[in-house]
Scaffold this motif. Structure first.
Motif, PDB file in Angstrom:
ATOM      1  N   PHE A 123       0.834  -1.200   0.000  1.00  0.00           N
ATOM      2  CA  PHE A 123       0.000   0.000   0.000  1.00  0.00           C
ATOM      3  C   PHE A 123       0.868   1.250   0.000  1.00  0.00           C
ATOM      4  CE2 PHE A 123       1.029  -0.902   4.352  1.00  0.00           C
ATOM      5  CZ  PHE A 123       1.104   0.317   4.995  1.00  0.00           C
ATOM      6  N   SER A 124       0.240   2.374  -0.227  1.00  0.00           N
ATOM      7  CA  SER A 124       0.934   3.665  -0.187  1.00  0.00           C
ATOM      8  C   SER A 124       0.383   4.478   0.968  1.00  0.00           C
ATOM      9  CB  SER A 124       0.749   4.420  -1.505  1.00  0.00           C
ATOM     10  OG  SER A 124      -0.630   4.566  -1.805  1.00  0.00           O
ATOM     11  N   ASN A 134      -0.588  14.585   1.816  1.00  0.00           N
ATOM     12  CA  ASN A 134      -1.109  13.772   0.724  1.00  0.00           C
ATOM     13  C   ASN A 134      -0.440  14.080  -0.607  1.00  0.00           C
ATOM     14  OD1 ASN A 134      -2.931  12.319   2.276  1.00  0.00           O
ATOM     15  ND2 ASN A 134      -4.514  13.868   2.095  1.00  0.00           N
ATOM     16  N   LYS A 137       3.703  10.572  -1.553  1.00  0.00           N
ATOM     17  CA  LYS A 137       3.393   9.236  -1.057  1.00  0.00           C
ATOM     18  C   LYS A 137       4.644   8.365  -0.991  1.00  0.00           C
ATOM     19  CE  LYS A 137      -1.207   9.641  -1.004  1.00  0.00           C
ATOM     20  NZ  LYS A 137      -2.088   9.367   0.137  1.00  0.00           N
ATOM     21  N   ASN A 186      -2.820  -2.606  -3.077  1.00  0.00           N
ATOM     22  CA  ASN A 186      -3.887  -1.613  -3.049  1.00  0.00           C
ATOM     23  C   ASN A 186      -3.934  -0.881  -4.396  1.00  0.00           C
ATOM     24  OD1 ASN A 186      -5.519   0.700  -2.572  1.00  0.00           O
ATOM     25  ND2 ASN A 186      -5.071   0.584  -0.392  1.00  0.00           N
ATOM     26  N   GLU A 188      -4.836   1.938  -5.136  1.00  0.00           N
ATOM     27  CA  GLU A 188      -4.431   3.336  -5.021  1.00  0.00           C
ATOM     28  C   GLU A 188      -2.940   3.519  -5.284  1.00  0.00           C
ATOM     29  OE1 GLU A 188      -6.284   6.208  -4.346  1.00  0.00           O
ATOM     30  OE2 GLU A 188      -7.918   4.844  -4.856  1.00  0.00           O
ATOM     31  N   LYS A 191      -2.183   4.737  -8.787  1.00  0.00           N
ATOM     32  CA  LYS A 191      -2.505   6.150  -8.987  1.00  0.00           C
ATOM     33  C   LYS A 191      -1.506   7.054  -8.271  1.00  0.00           C
ATOM     34  CE  LYS A 191      -5.838   8.049  -6.658  1.00  0.00           C
ATOM     35  NZ  LYS A 191      -7.181   8.398  -6.121  1.00  0.00           N
ATOM     36  N   ASP A 192      -1.109   6.660  -7.065  1.00  0.00           N
ATOM     37  CA  ASP A 192      -0.215   7.502  -6.269  1.00  0.00           C
ATOM     38  C   ASP A 192       1.172   7.630  -6.881  1.00  0.00           C
ATOM     39  OD1 ASP A 192      -2.163   8.021  -4.394  1.00  0.00           O
ATOM     40  OD2 ASP A 192      -1.592   6.355  -3.088  1.00  0.00           O
ATOM     41  N   GLU A 197      -1.750   0.864 -14.877  1.00  0.00           N
ATOM     42  CA  GLU A 197      -2.095  -0.324 -14.094  1.00  0.00           C
ATOM     43  C   GLU A 197      -1.845  -1.622 -14.856  1.00  0.00           C
ATOM     44  OE1 GLU A 197      -5.779  -1.861 -11.247  1.00  0.00           O
ATOM     45  OE2 GLU A 197      -5.765   0.162 -12.079  1.00  0.00           O
ATOM     46  N   ASP A 210      -2.327  14.977 -12.228  1.00  0.00           N
ATOM     47  CA  ASP A 210      -2.333  15.085 -10.769  1.00  0.00           C
ATOM     48  C   ASP A 210      -1.793  16.437 -10.319  1.00  0.00           C
ATOM     49  OD1 ASP A 210      -2.679  13.747  -8.122  1.00  0.00           O
ATOM     50  OD2 ASP A 210      -0.510  14.061  -8.005  1.00  0.00           O
TER      51      ASP A 210
END
Length: 236
Positions: A123-124, A134, A137, A186, A188, A191-192, A197, A210
């Protein structure tokens, strides 16, 4: 499978550039320390100044001087003990010194599943807990501790300046998918770190999109603060 999984190495800036960058940070701290020392000496020499002013200048001098000294020490200490490159292969991610000796590593086989049902295995998380945390990350995995309990571990790629940070993260995730398909990533994370993907390659267009959102967000916050300051406070 090992043979088909090629290596990816970190791309860093030239040693001269990094050296200039480091000295550009050290020199201002040294200059500030010298100026503050001068202020402190003048303050002590002037009988009209109070003790509080003396202590403030001395404290600031200690802080800036200590930071400058620590930075110089970090630059001068044994280069063989410092990470100068990263390598991702079928084993995991390896942190290397200038002689390609492994200083530390995160192996796929050592990764563990999260014991928290609300946290994915990979996860991030925000780099800081500040107001704008935020905006940056970090990647986390899980490993077993000495008590065989799963705990989160930071995959710290910021130990050296990198040109291909996001590509390295994507390739590390590809290695996890290849050698540890039992671990859950995750969504996310993609994206982070601005990854496609499907290919897990860095997608610059995702970063641009972003950044636009973040710039607009900052602009809105600034406008709200200005509006609150000049319109609402004046009415109170």
């Amino acid at each position: 499978m090992k043979e088909s999984f090629s290596e990816m190495r970190s791309e860093t800036y030239s040693p001269k550039y990094i050296s200039r960058l480091r000295w550009s940070i050290v020199i201002p701290f040294v200059a500030i320390a010298i100026v503050l020392l001068g202020f402190f000496i003048d303050s002590v020499s002037d009988p009209s100044t109070d003790t509080a002013s003396d202590m403030i200048f001395f404290l600031l001098f200690l802080i800036s001087g200590s930071l400058a000294g620590w930075l110089v020490y970090e630059m001068a200490r044994n280069q063989d003990e410092k990470i100068s490159g990263l390598l991702i292969n079928h084993q995991g991610i390896l942190f290397l010194n200038r002689n390609a000796k492994v200083l530390s590593e995160i192996k796929y086989q050592d990764l563990a599943k999260s014991q928290d049902p609300y946290t994915k295995d990979i996860f991030s998380e925000s780099a800081s807990n500040g107001k704008y945390g935020n905006f940056r990350k970090n990647l986390y995995v899980h490993e077993k501790d000495e008590n065989r309990k799963s705990k989160k571990k930071l995959v710290n790629l910021d130990v050296i300046p990198l040109k291909n940070r996001y590509d390295l993260i994507g390739y590390f995730l590809k290695g996890i998918q290849t050698f540890r398909p039992d671990l859950k990533i995750n969504p996310e994370v993609y994206k982070d770190f601005y990854l496609d993907e499907k290919t897990l390659r860095y997608a610059p267009e995702n970063l641009k999109s972003d950044m636009k959102v973040k710039i607009i967000t900052i602009a809105v916050i600034i406008l709200v603060i200005i509006a609150f300051r000049y319109f609402f406070l004046d009415e109170i």
